[in-house]
Design a protein around this motif. Structure first.
Motif, short mmCIF file in Angstrom:
data_model
loop_
_atom_site.label_atom_id
_atom_site.label_comp_id
_atom_site.label_asym_id
_atom_site.label_seq_id
_atom_site.Cartn_x
_atom_site.Cartn_y
_atom_site.Cartn_z
N PRO A 444 1.17 -27.03 31.15
CA PRO A 444 -0.15 -26.74 31.15
C PRO A 444 -0.53 -25.19 30.87
O PRO A 444 -1.57 -24.80 30.65
CB PRO A 444 -0.78 -26.99 32.40
N SER A 445 0.56 -24.47 31.05
CA SER A 445 0.68 -22.89 30.89
C SER A 445 0.69 -22.65 29.42
O SER A 445 0.81 -21.30 29.16
CB SER A 445 1.74 -22.30 31.59
N ALA A 446 1.03 -23.46 28.51
CA ALA A 446 1.45 -23.15 27.23
C ALA A 446 0.23 -22.52 26.38
O ALA A 446 -0.78 -22.88 26.92
CB ALA A 446 1.67 -24.57 26.42
N LYS A 447 0.63 -21.71 25.22
CA LYS A 447 -0.51 -21.19 24.51
C LYS A 447 0.24 -21.19 22.97
O LYS A 447 1.40 -20.71 23.10
CB LYS A 447 -0.36 -19.54 24.76
N ILE A 448 -0.30 -21.88 22.00
CA ILE A 448 0.05 -22.41 20.83
C ILE A 448 -0.70 -21.52 19.70
O ILE A 448 -2.01 -21.97 19.58
CB ILE A 448 0.49 -23.85 20.49
N ALA A 449 -0.47 -20.60 18.93
CA ALA A 449 -1.22 -20.09 17.75
C ALA A 449 -0.25 -19.21 16.99
O ALA A 449 0.86 -18.90 17.20
CB ALA A 449 -2.06 -19.00 18.47
N VAL A 450 -0.96 -18.71 15.95
CA VAL A 450 -0.06 -17.75 15.02
C VAL A 450 0.29 -16.42 15.44
O VAL A 450 1.07 -15.85 15.36
CB VAL A 450 -0.78 -17.73 13.53
N MET A 451 -0.64 -16.05 16.63
CA MET A 451 -0.28 -14.68 17.14
C MET A 451 -1.26 -14.60 18.76
O MET A 451 -2.01 -15.60 18.80
CB MET A 451 -0.59 -13.56 16.29
N GLY A 452 -0.90 -13.97 19.22
CA GLY A 452 -1.64 -13.53 20.48
C GLY A 452 -3.23 -13.46 20.31
O GLY A 452 -3.54 -12.78 19.36
N SER A 493 -9.93 -20.58 22.79
CA SER A 493 -10.15 -21.92 22.85
C SER A 493 -9.19 -22.75 22.08
O SER A 493 -8.75 -23.95 22.43
CB SER A 493 -11.47 -22.18 22.45
N GLN A 494 -8.73 -22.25 20.96
CA GLN A 494 -7.91 -23.11 19.99
C GLN A 494 -6.46 -22.62 20.24
O GLN A 494 -5.44 -23.18 19.62
CB GLN A 494 -8.16 -22.47 18.38
N THR A 495 -5.96 -22.14 21.40
CA THR A 495 -4.65 -21.74 21.66
C THR A 495 -4.32 -22.59 23.00
O THR A 495 -2.84 -22.60 23.34
CB THR A 495 -4.29 -20.10 21.91
N TYR A 498 -4.36 -28.32 25.55
CA TYR A 498 -5.33 -29.18 25.04
C TYR A 498 -5.70 -29.40 23.79
O TYR A 498 -5.80 -30.52 23.12
CB TYR A 498 -6.62 -29.34 26.07
N TYR A 499 -5.99 -28.35 23.17
CA TYR A 499 -6.45 -28.17 21.75
C TYR A 499 -5.08 -28.75 20.81
O TYR A 499 -5.41 -29.48 19.85
CB TYR A 499 -6.49 -26.72 21.30
N ALA A 500 -3.98 -28.20 21.16
CA ALA A 500 -2.85 -28.63 20.49
C ALA A 500 -2.47 -30.03 20.74
O ALA A 500 -2.18 -30.76 19.66
CB ALA A 500 -1.59 -27.79 21.12
N ALA A 501 -2.79 -30.44 21.86
CA ALA A 501 -2.29 -32.16 22.07
C ALA A 501 -3.45 -33.11 21.61
O ALA A 501 -3.01 -34.01 21.30
CB ALA A 501 -2.18 -32.30 23.70
N SER A 502 -4.47 -32.49 21.47
CA SER A 502 -5.76 -33.42 20.87
C SER A 502 -5.55 -33.60 19.41
O SER A 502 -5.49 -34.64 18.81
CB SER A 502 -6.83 -32.41 21.10
N ARG A 503 -4.72 -32.64 18.75
CA ARG A 503 -4.21 -32.72 17.33
C ARG A 503 -2.82 -33.04 16.97
O ARG A 503 -2.46 -33.13 15.99
CB ARG A 503 -4.66 -31.33 16.66
N LEU A 504 -2.35 -33.41 18.11
CA LEU A 504 -0.86 -33.99 18.07
C LEU A 504 0.11 -33.00 17.67
O LEU A 504 1.03 -33.36 17.11
CB LEU A 504 -0.66 -35.39 17.39
N TRP A 505 -0.13 -31.80 17.79
CA TRP A 505 0.82 -30.59 17.64
C TRP A 505 2.07 -30.78 18.58
O TRP A 505 2.99 -30.38 18.39
CB TRP A 505 0.25 -29.37 17.68
#
Length: 542
Positions: A444-452, A493-495, A498-505
């Protein structure tokens, strides 16, 4: 009392609690009214079917539960993409189960439904898992047909996968437990065996209304494509059952007779729990993604007996590599160190950053694990590769490319857990979704993006300001602050996981305490698929 530890513990437990609460809502599917309609027809709900099918008190690993979360709001949403997928045990055999949820738009296929089905099939093919399809779907959701029908990774790919799996000897069993319409009709009939439930199951290329429109024939759906038609006249289906329970019992019986799989031979001994308390993970993981911590505190609480054979411990310290066991399985750990470290040369290295020496170490370790046939586990908390003239002149691109190369060409199964940050090229080097991990889950602590978020927002603000100035608009300090907040909020909001899991990243969001189960079930699945290719990393830039 360690105040910081207690604050971290409270924050991380709250994040895990939020995951569980969101899942409870997802598990309701299309809602109580839709569920009641299914019950009136004498049908089990999709999750009830899975619960009945899998062995009692066995593990169930759901894949893609958050798929389509907060998407398709204009049509009322599509919880879990209208299909439930996961790895479970049927008659003692590990299987991939794919079950349409007819409470969600009659089980219709949305774009994310197709993506989720394809991910489930991909996992099954990689690991040679038998697949059980519990079919109950009205077909393609027509308002989105252009996003699901014609492309390579769209609806038709599913039937292509049916054929490929059949050619490879991967068992597929389908149960038609509700509607099965149009192109979707090929899925069960391309399986090894197809069974149908009397009174509720039907399968046809065109329903009665379309038949009437196309050729003027008056016929009801049961006569057109019901159980009696296909089991007694057409021979399309192989077994007819009076109800859902009898149909699922038949699947259990067939599964109990399937021959044992070949194994890849991954090493496993009697499992042991970590000696250090797993629950302490909540306290050691900081609330803020910017704060440092020692990744070893996490690793010791994931490994059997908390035993870790660390590789090149004093070299390339911003990545931790080493051997251990998870639930008895031998694994190679590749993890980002999040505390500041000091090299023997006196260089201070930031936590979460990949430097040339750490990339070099990780590359060699990954090659070693391929040599020894040891599955790899990546623990991601990475902000990217080190930048600046010193790093560029030291060949950071070359060393990063070597690491990416061996991750891409690795033939042992890879499993990725996104613990914290997963930014930019660091995501790639640490086996992000693009590098074919057998399973990839986020905490739940994850953050996924091209940069911070803060860096990205400042870059985006500069672009926005330049655009406004070009139009002659004056940017006041107040306007700048307003724009920065708007951009930051949208980007952040895109990092989220939940955003990642919604899109199956990622395949899902898990409580940190479920990490051992995910990896153990993943290696057990991978062990059913012997390694066919030799490890060849190709050309490495030296």
């Amino acid at each position: 009392m360690n105040l910081e530890f207690n604050k971290n513990e409270d924050a991380n437990k709250q994040l895990s609690y939020e995951v569980k609460n969101r899942l409870k809502k997802i598990y309701v599917g299309g809602g109580e009214k839709a569920a009641a309609k299914q019950k009136e027809k004498g049908k089990m709900l999709a999750r009830e079917r899975i619960s009945y099918l899998i062995d009692k008190e066995s593990n169930w690993l759901e894949i893609g539960a958050f798929a389509a979360e907060d998407m398709y709001k204009e049509v009322g949403g599509c919880p879990s993409a209208g299909v439930i997928t996961g790895i479970g045990y049927v008659s003692g055999r590990q299987c991939m189960i794919i079950a349409n949820d007819a409470t969600v738009k009659a089980g219709a296929w949305f774009p994310m439904t197709a993506k989720k089905n394809l991910r489930a099939q991909e996992i099954a093919m990689e690991n040679r898992l038998p697949v059980i399809y519990l079919v109950d779907s009205a077909g393609v959701f027509l308002p989105f047909q252009d996003e699901i029908f014609p492309d390579k990774e769209h609806f038709g790919r599913i039937f292509r996968n049916n054929a490929i799996m059949s050619s490879k000897g991967i068992v597929q069993i389908s149960a038609i437990m509700g509607s099965c319409v149009a192109g979707g009709a090929y899925l069960p009939i391309m399986s090894d065996e197809a069974m149908i439930v009397e009174g509720t199951g039907s399968v046809f290329l065109a329903g009665s209304y379309l038949v009437k429109s196309a050729i003027g024939e008056d016929i009801d759906n049961e006569t057109l494509g019901g159980a009696s038609t296909h089991c007694e006249i057409s021979g399309v289906t192989d077994y007819k059952h009076p109800n859902d329970a009898a149909c699922l019992d038949s699947i259990k019986n067939i599964m109990s007779m399937i021959g044992a799989p070949q194994t890849a031979g991954f090493n496993r001994i009697k499992p042991n729990m970590p000696k250090l308390d797993e629950n302490e993970i909540y306290g050691y993981l900081p609330m803020s993604r910017e704060n440092p911590y020692d990744m070893r505190d996490i690793i010791y609480r994931l490994l059997d007996n908390s035993e870790f054979e660390e590789y090149k411990k004093l070299y390339g310290q911003s990545i931790i590599c080493g051997l251990g066991r998870i639930d008895g399985w031998a694994v190679g750990i590749v993890a980002n160190q999040r505390k500041v470290v000091k090299s023997k040369k006196g260089e201070m290295q930031f936590g979460g950053v990949i430097y040339s020496d750490s990339a070099d170490k990780a590359t060699r370790f990954i090659m070693n694990c391929n040599q020894k046939k040891i599955p790899l586990v990546f623990l991601q908390d990475v902000t990217g590769f080190m930048v600046g003239s010193r790093s560029e002149q030291g060949g950071i691109i070359k060393d990063g490319a070597k690491m990416v190369n061996v991750v891409a060409n690795s033939v042992v199964p890879k499993f990725t857990i996104v613990i914290g940050n997963s930014y930019g090229a660091g995501n790639y080097a640490m086996c992000g979704k693009a590098y074919d991990p057998r399973l990839i889950y986020a905490w739940p602590s994850a953050k996924i993006a091209v940069m911070g978020g803060s860096q990205a927002a400042k870059v985006l603000l500069q672009i926005k300001e330049a655009s406004l100035k070009a139009k002659g608009e004056e940017i006041t300090k107040e306007k700048e602050d307003e724009l920065l907040k708007e951009i930051t909020d949208r980007y952040d909001s895109q990092t989220t996981p939940y955003y990642a899991a919604s899109r199956l990243w990622v395949d899902g969001i898990i409580d940190p305490l479920d990490t051992r189960k995910v990896i153990s079930m993943g290696i057990e699945a991978a062990n059913q698929s012997p390694i066919q290719n030799s490890f060849n990393p190709g050309i490495l830039q030296t």
